[in-house]
Scaffold this motif. Structure first.
Motif, mmCIF file in Angstrom:
data_model
loop_
_atom_site.group_PDB
_atom_site.id
_atom_site.type_symbol
_atom_site.label_atom_id
_atom_site.label_comp_id
_atom_site.label_asym_id
_atom_site.label_seq_id
_atom_site.Cartn_x
_atom_site.Cartn_y
_atom_site.Cartn_z
ATOM 1 N N PHE A 3 0.829 -1.207 0.000
ATOM 2 C CA PHE A 3 0.000 0.000 0.000
ATOM 3 C C PHE A 3 0.864 1.259 0.000
ATOM 4 N N VAL A 73 -8.344 4.858 7.155
ATOM 5 C CA VAL A 73 -7.386 5.526 6.271
ATOM 6 C C VAL A 73 -7.885 5.369 4.838
ATOM 7 N N ILE A 75 -7.878 6.866 0.566
ATOM 8 C CA ILE A 75 -7.042 7.510 -0.450
ATOM 9 C C ILE A 75 -7.919 7.796 -1.663
ATOM 10 N N PHE B 102 -12.761 9.482 -2.852
ATOM 11 C CA PHE B 102 -12.168 8.692 -1.767
ATOM 12 C C PHE B 102 -12.957 7.395 -1.618
ATOM 13 N N PHE B 103 -12.787 6.510 -2.591
ATOM 14 C CA PHE B 103 -13.563 5.270 -2.607
ATOM 15 C C PHE B 103 -12.717 4.067 -2.205
ATOM 16 N N ARG B 104 -11.494 4.328 -1.742
ATOM 17 C CA ARG B 104 -10.633 3.230 -1.288
ATOM 18 C C ARG B 104 -10.204 3.463 0.147
ATOM 19 N N LYS B 105 -10.207 2.396 0.927
ATOM 20 C CA LYS B 105 -9.669 2.520 2.269
ATOM 21 C C LYS B 105 -8.696 1.386 2.553
ATOM 22 N N LEU B 106 -7.870 1.620 3.553
ATOM 23 C CA LEU B 106 -6.815 0.670 3.893
ATOM 24 C C LEU B 106 -7.381 -0.438 4.765
ATOM 25 N N GLY B 109 -3.399 -3.818 5.139
ATOM 26 C CA GLY B 109 -2.239 -3.496 4.309
ATOM 27 C C GLY B 109 -2.534 -3.360 2.829
ATOM 28 N N ARG B 110 -3.814 -3.238 2.462
ATOM 29 C CA ARG B 110 -4.152 -3.050 1.040
ATOM 30 C C ARG B 110 -5.233 -1.997 0.898
ATOM 31 N N TRP B 111 -5.214 -1.308 -0.231
ATOM 32 C CA TRP B 111 -6.277 -0.350 -0.544
ATOM 33 C C TRP B 111 -7.442 -1.124 -1.143
ATOM 34 N N ILE B 114 -14.402 0.549 -1.741
ATOM 35 C CA ILE B 114 -15.582 0.357 -0.891
ATOM 36 C C ILE B 114 -16.853 0.952 -1.490
#
Lengths: 127, 127
Positions: A3, A73, A75, B102-106, B109-111, B114
């Motif tokens: 990531f 978190v 992105i 902002f359609f990705r979250k951690l 350990g990966r994006w 969502i």
């Protein structure tokens, strides 16, 4: 870690990072992260930034106690910015002693302060 | 105008600008503004950015129709970033056809994506 490799760090090795209150949705702070700051943020579950003025990792709240506990978190699509959803310890995010750093809004061509100081900065920063 | 002079434009003459849904508080987009973009945003009441890739003013929604009607323009303590509170026309802010960029979250350990695509980009951008 993958990531971290997915982030297109800018020329200074940084990405903008802002924090939003996980409950109220209020945007609290905007700061910068380098690779180490994002890694540590994800590991500690507390916001860690890169201070461009001091040129070192800045563990938010290390002096003030106003830690940001990270609930999520995120992105954006082209990985321009990190969005943290946080629980703001002490209810004060700004070094001016206000809830949020975004305490000014544009009214009739001027920036007007709309938030009160909740705690005097001289009390927050005793050093 | 004074409020434009109060912005410490970076070396490229820009400031980061992000937009938040005025009702839900969801952060929708992050982009950049130059002096002209901020001036025009304040005058039109619709978000205008500076496209770094196309090197020209970008009137958000000019192709997609997904205009951002500006309800409030805020700025942070050290004037690092502009925060717009907006009404997102069409309910889609992202060029991927999603509500928010902002359609990705951690997660572990990966994006992880969502959010669903609400509208196919090939339908949004007909040109």
């Amino acid at each position: 870690m993958s990531f971290l490799d997915d982030v297109p760090w800018n020329g200074d090795g940084l990405i903008a990072a802002f924090a939003q209150d996980a409950k109220s949705g209020r945007v609290l702070t905007v700061a910068w992260m380098n690779r180490e700051a994002l890694k540590e943020t994800s590991e500690r579950g507390e916001a860690v930034y890169w201070s461009r003025s001091r040129r070192k990792l800045w563990r938010k709240g290390e002096e003030s106690g106003h830690v940001q506990k990270v609930r999520e978190v995120g992105i954006d699509c082209d990985a321009d910015a990190i969005l943290l959803k946080v629980e703001q310890v002490g209810g004060i995010a700004c070094h001016t002693g206000r809830e949020s750093c975004f305490f000014r809004k544009l009214e009739n061509g001027r920036w007007v302060t709309i938030d009160p100081v909740l705690k005097d900065p001289s009390v927050i920063y005793k050093k």
